[in-house]
Structure formats: C-alpha cells, structure tokens
Motif scaffolding. Structure first.
Motif, PDB file in Angstrom:
ATOM      1  N   PRO B 130     -24.675  41.667  44.374  1.00 39.97           N
ATOM      2  CA  PRO B 130     -24.129  40.523  43.633  1.00 39.97           C
ATOM      3  C   PRO B 130     -23.439  41.005  42.355  1.00 39.97           C
ATOM      4  O   PRO B 130     -23.632  42.155  41.949  1.00 39.97           O
ATOM      5  CB  PRO B 130     -25.372  39.690  43.309  1.00 39.97           C
ATOM      6  CG  PRO B 130     -26.517  40.649  43.350  1.00 39.97           C
ATOM      7  CD  PRO B 130     -26.143  41.719  44.338  1.00 39.97           C
ATOM      8  N   ALA B 131     -22.648  40.120  41.756  1.00 38.57           N
ATOM      9  CA  ALA B 131     -21.955  40.471  40.508  1.00 38.57           C
ATOM     10  C   ALA B 131     -22.954  40.923  39.442  1.00 38.57           C
ATOM     11  O   ALA B 131     -22.630  41.708  38.563  1.00 38.57           O
ATOM     12  CB  ALA B 131     -21.140  39.284  40.016  1.00 38.57           C
ATOM     13  N   SER B 132     -24.191  40.454  39.574  1.00 40.13           N
ATOM     14  CA  SER B 132     -25.230  40.780  38.592  1.00 40.13           C
ATOM     15  C   SER B 132     -25.996  42.047  38.946  1.00 40.13           C
ATOM     16  O   SER B 132     -27.119  42.248  38.479  1.00 40.13           O
ATOM     17  CB  SER B 132     -26.217  39.615  38.502  1.00 40.13           C
ATOM     18  OG  SER B 132     -26.717  39.328  39.803  1.00 40.13           O
ATOM     19  N   SER B 133     -25.378  42.935  39.761  1.00 39.40           N
ATOM     20  CA  SER B 133     -26.112  44.108  40.263  1.00 39.40           C
ATOM     21  C   SER B 133     -26.641  45.024  39.163  1.00 39.40           C
ATOM     22  O   SER B 133     -27.526  45.836  39.392  1.00 39.40           O
ATOM     23  CB  SER B 133     -25.219  44.909  41.214  1.00 39.40           C
ATOM     24  OG  SER B 133     -24.065  45.361  40.534  1.00 39.40           O
ATOM     25  N   ARG B 134     -26.113  44.876  37.964  1.00 44.72           N
ATOM     26  CA  ARG B 134     -26.581  45.678  36.829  1.00 44.72           C
ATOM     27  C   ARG B 134     -28.022  45.324  36.466  1.00 44.72           C
ATOM     28  O   ARG B 134     -28.754  46.135  35.919  1.00 44.72           O
ATOM     29  CB  ARG B 134     -25.652  45.419  35.633  1.00 44.72           C
ATOM     30  CG  ARG B 134     -25.623  46.466  34.558  1.00 44.72           C
ATOM     31  CD  ARG B 134     -24.551  46.122  33.522  1.00 44.72           C
ATOM     32  NE  ARG B 134     -24.601  44.728  33.076  1.00 44.72           N
ATOM     33  CZ  ARG B 134     -25.435  44.244  32.148  1.00 44.72           C
ATOM     34  NH1 ARG B 134     -26.294  45.037  31.543  1.00 44.72           N
ATOM     35  NH2 ARG B 134     -25.400  42.966  31.815  1.00 44.72           N
ATOM     36  N   ILE B 135     -28.417  44.061  36.751  1.00 43.17           N
ATOM     37  CA  ILE B 135     -29.789  43.645  36.422  1.00 43.17           C
ATOM     38  C   ILE B 135     -30.560  43.113  37.627  1.00 43.17           C
ATOM     39  O   ILE B 135     -31.783  43.126  37.642  1.00 43.17           O
ATOM     40  CB  ILE B 135     -29.806  42.555  35.310  1.00 43.17           C
ATOM     41  CG1 ILE B 135     -28.937  41.344  35.701  1.00 43.17           C
ATOM     42  CG2 ILE B 135     -29.342  43.124  33.994  1.00 43.17           C
ATOM     43  CD1 ILE B 135     -29.182  40.111  34.822  1.00 43.17           C
ATOM     44  N   ALA B 136     -29.847  42.634  38.653  1.00 41.99           N
ATOM     45  CA  ALA B 136     -30.522  41.983  39.786  1.00 41.99           C
ATOM     46  C   ALA B 136     -31.445  42.954  40.503  1.00 41.99           C
ATOM     47  O   ALA B 136     -31.098  44.112  40.725  1.00 41.99           O
ATOM     48  CB  ALA B 136     -29.494  41.424  40.760  1.00 41.99           C
ATOM     49  N   THR B 137     -32.626  42.470  40.882  1.00 39.28           N
ATOM     50  CA  THR B 137     -33.592  43.317  41.579  1.00 39.28           C
ATOM     51  C   THR B 137     -33.501  43.081  43.091  1.00 39.28           C
ATOM     52  O   THR B 137     -33.068  42.025  43.539  1.00 39.28           O
ATOM     53  CB  THR B 137     -35.029  42.994  41.136  1.00 39.28           C
ATOM     54  OG1 THR B 137     -35.335  41.640  41.517  1.00 39.28           O
ATOM     55  CG2 THR B 137     -35.184  43.142  39.631  1.00 39.28           C
ATOM     56  N   ILE B 138     -33.922  44.079  43.835  1.00 36.55           N
ATOM     57  CA  ILE B 138     -33.898  43.960  45.303  1.00 36.55           C
ATOM     58  C   ILE B 138     -34.788  42.786  45.747  1.00 36.55           C
ATOM     59  O   ILE B 138     -34.432  42.027  46.649  1.00 36.55           O
ATOM     60  CB  ILE B 138     -34.356  45.276  45.971  1.00 36.55           C
ATOM     61  CG1 ILE B 138     -33.420  46.435  45.575  1.00 36.55           C
ATOM     62  CG2 ILE B 138     -34.415  45.125  47.481  1.00 36.55           C
ATOM     63  CD1 ILE B 138     -31.972  46.268  45.991  1.00 36.55           C
ATOM     64  N   GLY B 139     -35.921  42.608  45.079  1.00 38.11           N
ATOM     65  CA  GLY B 139     -36.797  41.479  45.424  1.00 38.11           C
ATOM     66  C   GLY B 139     -36.098  40.141  45.253  1.00 38.11           C
ATOM     67  O   GLY B 139     -36.176  39.261  46.105  1.00 38.11           O
ATOM     68  N   GLY B 140     -35.378  39.999  44.147  1.00 36.03           N
ATOM     69  CA  GLY B 140     -34.627  38.769  43.890  1.00 36.03           C
ATOM     70  C   GLY B 140     -33.504  38.581  44.891  1.00 36.03           C
ATOM     71  O   GLY B 140     -33.228  37.470  45.347  1.00 36.03           O
ATOM     72  N   GLU B 141     -32.841  39.673  45.244  1.00 36.15           N
ATOM     73  CA  GLU B 141     -31.755  39.594  46.219  1.00 36.15           C
ATOM     74  C   GLU B 141     -32.286  39.181  47.587  1.00 36.15           C
ATOM     75  O   GLU B 141     -31.637  38.434  48.322  1.00 36.15           O
ATOM     76  CB  GLU B 141     -31.012  40.939  46.300  1.00 36.15           C
ATOM     77  CG  GLU B 141     -30.263  41.269  45.006  1.00 36.15           C
ATOM     78  CD  GLU B 141     -29.515  42.604  45.045  1.00 36.15           C
ATOM     79  OE1 GLU B 141     -29.195  43.110  43.965  1.00 36.15           O
ATOM     80  OE2 GLU B 141     -29.263  43.132  46.144  1.00 36.15           O
TER      81      GLU B 141
END
Lengths: 476, 476
Positions: B130-141
């Motif tokens: 996602p565009a937020s890959s700098r902070i997004a976690t695999i669990g959230g994804e």
C-alpha cells in the motif's frame, strides 16, 4: 431418511432424476478406490431447482453429494451416507464472457476445455487446467482447488475465483465475492468455498478471472540419469528466479508406461523434465528457455529438444499428457490406484521426496510412479499393485502412512490439488489435528444438519479401507 | 468488564502495557474519522503472551482490538467497545527468508518496506504494498487484504498468503495453510482470515510467498485533457491484453494538491496516468511500454515521459507517492477525510465512475480527489470539506450514500483494499445483505463471546456518524 421420489420429480421433472439401479451404480464411484450407493441421482438445470432440492433435503436431513465429472481421485463424490447425488453437468452454460472486465461467468458444469475453446476466440484463457481438463468441470475444479500444469506461473483455482453464487445448506442463495480483480469488502467467502469439497455449499455459478493468451510458448524436454538430478534441476530453476509457465517431472516408471501404451520410444532414462516459458515477446521467452536449459545441463540434462511450434509442442507433451491413462499398462497383473496420488512439498524438497517415494514403494512391494507439476511443488504418484490380494492392500496402507509421514516431516501437505475426500483423510487428520475444530465449527455453523457431502474431509472415517466398499475384486 | 491490570502486567511485564490516559488517547483513533477510548494498551512480544491475553479476555468477555500501524482508514482499529487494544508492532521479526522455497516467515508487526529491504538483498520482493508501506505492517495488510500499486500485475495480499499462525478467540493457536505454492488440504482458512479485519483471530505469524525482482522496470507518465479520456485509456490498456506492472490514475484535484504541497510544477491537466512494465528482458518491457504509450496517444495522451532509471522513476512517481499527504493542502479551510476513500469497479467502468465522483462532489458542496490503482479497478478518493460545520458532515453523508449506490449499481464493491471497518459498513451492509447471515454464522462459530474486534464489518452500527466520536472539532 426416506426420499420422496414424487417430490424430486416435482422439482426437476421426470427426465432429470433416476433411481434406477444401473444409474445408481454408475454414480457410486469416481476415480478413487471407493464405492457407495446413492438413493437417487438428481440432475438440476437451474439455480432454483438446486435450491428446492437442497431445501427439501435439509428438512428431511438427507445427504446431498454434489458431483461434476466424477474425475476426483479421493472419493469426494462417493455418497458415503447414500442420499442424493446432485449431478451438476447439465448446468453447463457459459453465461457471459467479458473481455472488457477480464472475467467470465459460468455455470458449474462447464467443462474446462470447453471454456478455454470459447475464450481462445477472444485471445484469452483460463489458466488452471488439470490433466483431466477434457472432462473436468469448473465446479469440480473449485471444489478441489485444482491447479494443473501451468500453476507454477499462473497459480491455482483459488487465485482465479472472483465471485460465485452458492446454495447454502438451508437452500438460501448467496452471492459471494466481486466482479473486480481485488476486494476488501467482507470475508473472502468465495475463497473459503474453494477447496471445501462440496461440504459448505453448492456452487451454482462462478465468476472467474481470465487472462490474455501469450503470443509465444516454447516447450522443451530434457532427459536425466537420475530422479535426484531431475528433482534438483527443478528446485534450482525455481530458486534461480526463472519464470517457467510449466515445469513437469516424469520418472522412469512413467516413461516405461507411456512407451508401452503409446509406443513413443522415449529414452528410458532416470527421469524427464518438461519446461515451458511463455510471453508476448520472443526474446523474453528465449531468455527464460536458455536460462532453464543451462540449469538442466548443469545437472547433466541431455537430449534437450525445444520448440515454439504448436504441433511439435503437442508431440513433446504427449507422453506426459497421457501418463495417467498409460500407467495401468506398466506391468501385467497390477492395477493403478488413486491413493496417495497427490502431495505438495516445498520447492527445496522435490528431489528427496521423489527418491523417498521410490524407496518406500520398493520396500513395500508396490510400484509407484512419480510425476507432476513439480515446479509448484505438486508431486503426483500412483500406487500400483495386485488389487486382488488382501496382502497388497496392507502394503498400500503402509505405503500411504510412511509416505505422508515423510511429506509432513519436510513441511509438505497431504494434497496439493486433488483434495482430501476419503482416501487422504486419515493421513491429513493426523497431521493437521490443530485445525480440525476450526473446520468443524465452520461446517456446523453453515450446515447444522450435516447434509452437504457429509463425512468427508475433517469428518471422514479414520480408516479409509473400511470407509466404503472398495471398487475392486479382492479375492485372497 | 473490569480489566484486571495486575493480570495484564503478569502476562506481558510492566513495560509492555499502558492505561495512561495520554497513551489511551493515541490509540483511540487511526486514519479514519472515528475515535473511541480503549481501557488498556497491551504490547505482547510472543505468541504465548497473545494467547494468554486473549484467553483472559475471552473468560472475562473483554473486547480485544488488534492493531498494527494504525494507518487504516475505516476505523478497524478504533476500539468501539473499549477494552484491550493489542498493539502487535513489537512482534516485528523477520523469522526466516527462504529463497529456496520462495517464501518468507514473519511476525505480524514487520513493516512492509522493512521486509522488502531485507528481500531485495536476495533479488526478491513481496509485491503487495500500500502507499503506506513505510509504516504499514504485514499483519495490518492481511487484515485489510491490501494490494497497492502493483496489484494490476501481482494481485493482492490474499494471493501471497501461504500460511499463518492464528490465535483464536479461546486463546488456542492454529497453524493454517501450507509452505507450498498450492494446496488442497482442508478449507483455505488462511484466505478466510485475509480481509477479516481482526474479527476472526489474531494473526501472530505469516508465511508469505515472495517473487523474483524483475531486472528492468520502466515507468511513464502521460497527461490527459479529461478524466474521461484517462479512465478510458486505462480500460483499453487492460482490455488490449497489455500487462502493466502499475497503472495509476491521478485527477486534477490531486495534481493541484501535489503542486501546492511539493512545488512539483506538474501540468494542471484533467488527469495524469502513470504506467509501468517490468521484466527480465528489456525488449519485452519495451514492447509493453510502446503498446501502452500507443493506447495513451490514441486517447489524446500527451507530454509522455518515460524512464528505466531508478532515480528518474522516483521523480516521475513522486507526485503520486505523496498525494495522500498533499491533499490536505488543496484549499485553505477544508480538511481531507477518509470516508468513501476506496472502492473497486469492473475495468470497463473506470471512466464513468471517476466522472460520477466529481459530479456527486460538486452537487453536494464538497471537493473530491479521484486517484488510485485503477488498472486493477481500485479507485481511491478523499472527501474534503469544512469539518467544523455540521452541515458539511450532512453533505458528506449524502455523498457517501450516492457514491456507493452508484458503485454498486455498476457491479463494483464498497472497498477494494482498505476494508469496511466502521465508516463503510452502512453502505456495504445495504448492498450485501445476502451474505451477512453467513458472515455472522462464521463469526459466532469462531468467536462465540464476540470479543475479537467486535462491532465491525457485518456487526458495525448502521450509522457511521453516531458509531463513535468523530475526531474533529465540529462547532456549528
């Protein structure tokens, strides 16, 4: 569990059901070793008819076993508790081909090859295709999460299901999934249904993603001295980052069988690998083929033949294509059975698993062929033995137990694309006891009367030999 | 529902929980409009700690809301019923990278970009980003079935999950899925968990498929006079059988915003398209780029810039990359909200949906940007308005209703990759009422005490405005 035949006739009409003993016998088995007689065969033509049949069955607690081509190898469609077998082959319309949305909407009885013939006219194809694609239905492929020869690049049925209409155990109709490439709008129920072997609902319509046909396909065959060399070549091809569109293995047992059956004159070496690349630009296909050829040669691969030509590719593939049918010709007096016929192992474990299969077979007095879509970790086998002898069934039982213990010990799965059904249930249940309660809870929530393909998968008997009749004449 | 803080401390230790009001406030909201206070934040470090916390919560019927980066836009991690927020960011180890099996095993708190940095050293990558890959976690994804800019070629999170360890509502640990590319060994429970927004279990480990990094990537930008031309170009590119690895849209609102925020000097045309192809052979990438460029030009695309160079590609992509952050700079006095921020439509409906969004926005006195991964049918928007005014919230409510009615009328879905949570639940429940009983039955079977992220998705309130506090100062 008395079935009211009048009621059935009222729903589907007099020509679309049968309780004639000869018909029931035909529907009592599939490609597995199992056999059990249904009470009635019902052949619905519409969603409404399926709903009414299921609704009636649910009220009366009559088992309903959905069935496509009956080509399943693990007994999914064998009606272990009798009741209704729901033959969905008459629901075989391609409802809509939408190239503008890269999807197709089909009834469950559409045959895989028929779908692809229709799509080819648009320059499109539906990638998951089991070896039985000539007869296998999309509904059956969904039930088993079929994948086939091109899964190494294109994935399995679960990767192509966008949406589906499903009749639940209470006869209600739900519309799962989407018409879009991706979605995050509620549970991915359409993917839960994939691989559920008819135990959670009856798929009455499916929306599948389709994809452009590549302009070029190049197929090659390479011979190897040993199964180990061939297996390691496959692992290396995947690890190298190559992107084959097919990567198949066939062992010496398979080679001998197709030579006998088809007089192909293949060199009877340790193993053969088939590898293919596809794409829209020839330079890119050449690149992949050259890279894979180099890896083959590094492992002693020889006699490499390669072609872009469709007729030549068909010739190169003919042995592999007919392998399943040819195996019964391997040796006089032995029969080819579908038992531990399918497993999945991590890419790095292909060679050792293939060798282990031969070792287990030899030690237990049976013959086993090793082949399959090994590029995606799919290993197929057949256990061949004298099915008239009780002692040989005992041998087969030991083989299955040893084999699956091994597969599970290297991080593999009991089935890659054929499903668990009855035959594989004991080994699978032993390995995956932790997930059985979760599966049972979901099953109970969606099918409280346990009418949909009961006593399969997590609810299958613990002894596959005693689960049903064996459709073999065991004499001594 | 009194929480025994001593018990929590006993499980995770004194430094890994907080009931300090300042901390609770931080965890009371995510990137959505919603706000609700938890009773305690718990930051487990091991699977066993998660099991103990969930087991305790289940006994006491305390809600547990799992949380990754908190970058969700629909309120998934806003603890509408209070209770425990389970912050999984401390479980952030990459447990195993196995190039030989093309998979990676990670804890749920691993950040997407961190994973890709680690994989890049092996010449591999994990595509969903996602565009937020700098902070997004695999669990959230996993919770949202995130897909991102390369989904048009590579698919979504659901296509990459091979297996996972999940803590169920009773605290038990299950090991779902496989280590193999395909499997047909029991229900595809790992795919049921994807997109379930933390309502069915807590993902404590994930095994994800990875794939080789392509040797070449070429990115291009094209300018269009109108949103309609740009939308039709995207549809045509997909229908033509082109295989972009990225196909992004950005409308004039977006262009103006990034120009204001970043001084990029982009031409303020009707819309911009970004298209990318990738591969191991330059000729193949050239072929795809040329084909797509031709389709752009056919629809009046101009000022086409194209580059293989990484730094140049970064420059070309910079506007799109920072769009989300830039939108709040579009106009003084208006705030950019995440409401109807994500939807999916069939490929052929992109242009008309994009235009409809602008039409609905104008008619209702709000500003809306249209952008997203349109090559896979993903349309993102933001609703921008004066959040201090009650009347403008009413405008937003009307916009959402009209917009989703339209999206559903063209065969689209309420969310493509952000999830339903709280904000999108009313529109989604209205459109998909047939599947709610099935989802509720599964939820009840797996979480009978309704402790896992309760009152989200199918159980969310029917009025998103009243569902929680709004995290805005609404004055008049």
């Amino acid at each position: 569990m008395k079935i009211d035949i009048k009621k059935i006739e009222e729903i589907v009409g007099e020509n679309n059901y049968s309780d004639n003993i000869a018909d029931l016998y035909v529907y009592s088995s599939d490609a597995s070793v199992h056999q059990a007689m249904p009470a009635v065969i019902v052949k619905p033509k519409t969603i409404e008819e399926v709903q009414k049949i299921v609704c009636y069955a649910n009220k009366k607690k009559i088992p309903v076993t959905p069935r496509g081509a009956g080509s399943g190898t693990s007994g999914h469609t064998v009606p272990i508790d009798g009741g209704i077998v729901l033959d969905l082959k008459q629901m075989n319309r391609i409802l809509e081909i939408r190239p503008e949305d890269m999807l197709v909407r089909v009834e469950p009885g559409v045959v895989d090859d028929d779908l692809n013939r229709a799509l080819n006219q648009y320059g499109l194809f539906y990638p998951p295709a089991p070896a039985s694609s000539r007869i296998a239905t999309i509904g059956g492929e969904i039930a088993a999460n079929a994948s086939g020869v091109r899964s190494v690049k294109y994935g399995a049925t679960r990767d192509y299901v966008l949406g589906m209409k499903v009749v639940l155990a209470d006869g209600s109709l739900v519309n799962l999934g989407s018409n879009t490439r991706v979605h995050s709008a509620g549970y991915q129920l359409e993917r839960l249904i994939v691989g559920s072997e008819g135990t959670l609902g009856i798929v009455v319509e499916a929306t599948m993603r389709i994809t452009p046909l590549p302009k070029f396909r190049c197929l090659a065959v390479a011979n190897f001295n040993s199964l180990k060399d061939a297996g390691n070549t496959i692992s290396d091809i995947i690890t190298s980052g190559s992107q084959p569109s097919m990567l198949e293995l066939m062992d010496k047992v398979g080679i001998i069988a197709v030579n006998k059956a088809m007089n192909l004159g293949l060199p009877e070496v340790g193993a053969i690998i088939l590898f293919e690349a596809d794409g829209n630009v020839k330079e890119a296909v050449d690149y992949e083929m050259k890279k894979m050829k180099g890896i083959c040669e590094k492992h002693g691969g020889s006699g490499i033949e390669m072609s872009y030509d469709a007729a030549e590719r068909k010739r190169l593939f003919s042995g592999r294509k007919k392998l399943f049918a040819a195996l019964s010709r391997y040796k006089e007096g032995i029969i080819c059975t579908d038992l531990a016929d399918d497993m999945g192992v991590p890419n790095s474990k292909i060679a050792q698993t293939a060798e282990k299969i031969h070792e287990i077979a030899e030690r237990n007095n049976v013959i086993m062929a090793v082949y399959g879509h090994c590029g995606s970790g799919v290993i197929h086998t057949k256990i061949m033995f004298d099915t008239t002898k009780k002692s040989q069934w005992k041998d087969a039982e030991r083989v299955i137990e040893e084999l699956y213990d091994y597969v599970h010990s290297v991080g593999g799965v009991t089935s890659a694309e054929h499903g668990i059904g009855l035959s594989k249930a004991p080994a699978w249940k032993k390995a995956r006891s932790d997930i059985l309660p979760m599966m049972k809870a979901i099953k109970k929530a969606l099918d409280p009367n346990n009418i949909l393909n009961p006593h399969k998968l997590m609810d299958a008997p613990d002894d596959w030999v005693k689960a049903t009749n064996l459709r073999y004449n065991v004499r001594s």
